[in-house]
Scaffold this active site. Structure first.
Site, PDB file in Angstrom:
ATOM      1  CB  SER A  34      -0.883   0.002   1.257  1.00  0.00           C
ATOM      2  OG  SER A  34      -1.553   1.237   1.426  1.00  0.00           O
ATOM      3  CE1 TYR A  49      -4.268  -2.153   4.887  1.00  0.00           C
ATOM      4  CE2 TYR A  49      -3.354   0.009   4.370  1.00  0.00           C
ATOM      5  CZ  TYR A  49      -3.898  -1.198   3.958  1.00  0.00           C
ATOM      6  OH  TYR A  49      -4.056  -1.446   2.610  1.00  0.00           O
ATOM      7  CE  LYS A  56      -1.737  -3.912   3.200  1.00  0.00           C
ATOM      8  NZ  LYS A  56      -1.886  -5.183   2.442  1.00  0.00           N
TER       9      LYS A  56
END
Length: 266
Positions: free
Chosen positions: A138, A151, A155
């Site tokens: 991401s 998150y 990533k």
């Protein structure tokens, strides 16, 4: 000239919807035989049937499920050329009062462990055919993500893993796909906020275009960004400073080590 993928075999995790499903369809349209892997059996089977592939129920947090997904590709189609480790979730979990250990562990298990398990089991088969592994990371792995630090950590770890694997296995290409906010289920809780602040939402097709650029390319250990209004390309990491002797000269012995060479300063 377009690359001929006729007869190639791909495994796509998180393949029942979003980027995974769209990538499976694009690969199949180019002659690739696709194994669609997901926990959503109904939708996953529908995608597989649509593209003439096969479905396997795969919980990427369970190592044996990833092993079986790879084994199915070999049984059904004779091998594996492309492992697209795409399954992922958002968390919406900070490290403040809303921190939830179960949410944190689930995000780590899917977003990072799932890539590790998938790569581990795919590597032997992909290496046999000089193939490639692509992991969905991401933009949150390339820049700060204050709204979802867990998150972002997941990533960033995927990006670091891919960059290291790219140097560890010269007979396999390993790269990361790093999209910004794309029009998938993962942004449903954020959509109204993104629209209010004028944040562009990428069409899934744009992400798949970049995915195919990676598939058709020749690089390894790269993290390709997908950002609105920008042409996608590998992110240009600045190398950290490498080792030096006391007098400031480069360590020549270390320069013979590919890992040390990769760490040299510009």
């Amino acid at each position: 000239m377009p690359v001929d993928f006729t007869g190639k075999v791909a495994l796509v995790t998180g393949g029942s919807n979003g980027i995974g499903a769209a990538s499976a369809r694009r690969l199949a349209s180019r002659g690739v035989r696709v194994v669609v892997a997901d926990v959503d059996a109904d939708q996953g089977k529908a995608v597989a049937d649509e593209i003439g592939g096969v479905f396997v129920r795969c919980d990427v947090t369970v190592p044996s499920d990833s092993a079986e997904a790879v084994a199915l590709a070999v049984r059904e189609f004779g091998g594996l050329d492309i492992a697209f480790l795409n399954a992922g979730i958002g968390t919406g979990c900070s490290l403040g009062d809303d921190f939830d250990v179960d949410v944190y562990r689930r995000a780590m298990a899917i977003n990072l462990d799932g890539v590790v398990y998938g790569a581990h089991h795919a590597l032997p088969e992909v290496r046999k055919r000089g193939g490639q592994i692509i992991a969905t990371a991401s933009m949150a792995g390339l820049m700060p993500m204050p709204g979802d630090p867990v998150y972002g950590a997941n990533k960033a770890a995927v990006v670091g893993l891919v960059r290291s694997l790219g140097g560890a296995y010269p007979d396999v290409r390993v790269n990361a796909l790093c999209p910004a906010f794309a029009d998938t289920n993962i942004i449903v809780p954020l959509r109204s906020t993104l629209e209010e602040i004028g944040m562009p939402i990428l069409p899934v097709s744009a992400v798949v275009d970049t995915f195919m650029s990676i598939v058709e390319g020749s690089g390894t250990g790269e993290a390709w960004f997908v950002q609105a209004g920008r042409s996608s390309e590998p992110f240009g990491f600045r190398n950290p400073p490498g080792p030096r002797a006391a007098d400031g000269s480069r360590i020549e012995a270390a320069r013979k080590d590919p890992v040390s060479i990769a760490l040299e300063e510009n």
